[in-house]
Design a protein around this motif. Structure first.
Motif, PDB file in Angstrom:
ATOM      1  N   TYR A   1      -4.439   6.588   1.215  1.00  0.00           N
ATOM      2  CA  TYR A   1      -3.601   5.443   0.879  1.00  0.00           C
ATOM      3  C   TYR A   1      -4.322   4.583  -0.148  1.00  0.00           C
ATOM      4  CZ  TYR A   1      -0.954   6.785   4.965  1.00  0.00           C
ATOM      5  OH  TYR A   1      -0.201   7.490   5.863  1.00  0.00           O
TER       6      TYR A   1
ATOM      7  N   GLU B   1       0.851  -1.187   0.000  1.00  0.00           N
ATOM      8  CA  GLU B   1       0.000   0.000   0.000  1.00  0.00           C
ATOM      9  C   GLU B   1       0.895   1.249   0.000  1.00  0.00           C
ATOM     10  OE1 GLU B   1      -3.709   0.822   2.702  1.00  0.00           O
ATOM     11  OE2 GLU B   1      -1.883   1.363   3.808  1.00  0.00           O
TER      12      GLU B   1
ATOM     13  N   GLY C   1       0.858   5.714   0.113  1.00  0.00           N
ATOM     14  CA  GLY C   1       0.165   6.977   0.260  1.00  0.00           C
ATOM     15  C   GLY C   1       0.353   7.811  -0.996  1.00  0.00           C
TER      16      GLY C   1
END
Length: 115
Positions: free
Chosen positions: A72, A32, A34
């Motif tokens: 995110y 993941e 941002g």
């Protein structure tokens, strides 16, 4: 009347048909990310990245979550990572004479996830 599968596939591949979207998917194949990280790693303007992320969201390839003021993104399926690896493998088999493309394969390859 439902949309024929070949048309759905064409739309899917059109979604993949942009270098920034591919780069975003490669980054998300690792973990993941941002938005701030993706801006740094893609080198594009915020509005442009936002546009490309919107295309990926509409195609249900990524999902967003908000944590405070930060957003995110993550892949919706590990199969996207597999698809990128398969594309890399296919491109690596392209005949010699396309050295520029092949050297690029070594520098931006998504990492394989270990089970």
């Amino acid at each position: 009347m439902s949309t024929p599968l070949h048309r759905l596939k064409a739309e899917f591949f059109k979604t993949l048909g942009h270098p920034v979207r591919i780069r975003v998917l490669e980054l998300l194949s690792e973990r993941e990310h941002g938005v701030a990280e993706m801006l740094r790693d893609t080198g594009v303007e915020p509005a442009y990245l936002s546009q490309q992320l919107a295309v990926l969201r509409r195609a249900s390839m990524v999902v967003a979550r908000r944590e405070g003021t930060a957003v995110y993104y993550a892949l919706t399926s590990h199969q996207v990572t597999e698809l990128l690896l398969i594309a890399r493998s296919i491109l690596a088999g392209v005949p010699a004479g396309q050295a520029d493309m092949q050297s690029g394969l070594r520098t931006v390859a998504p990492r394989e996830k270990t089970p």
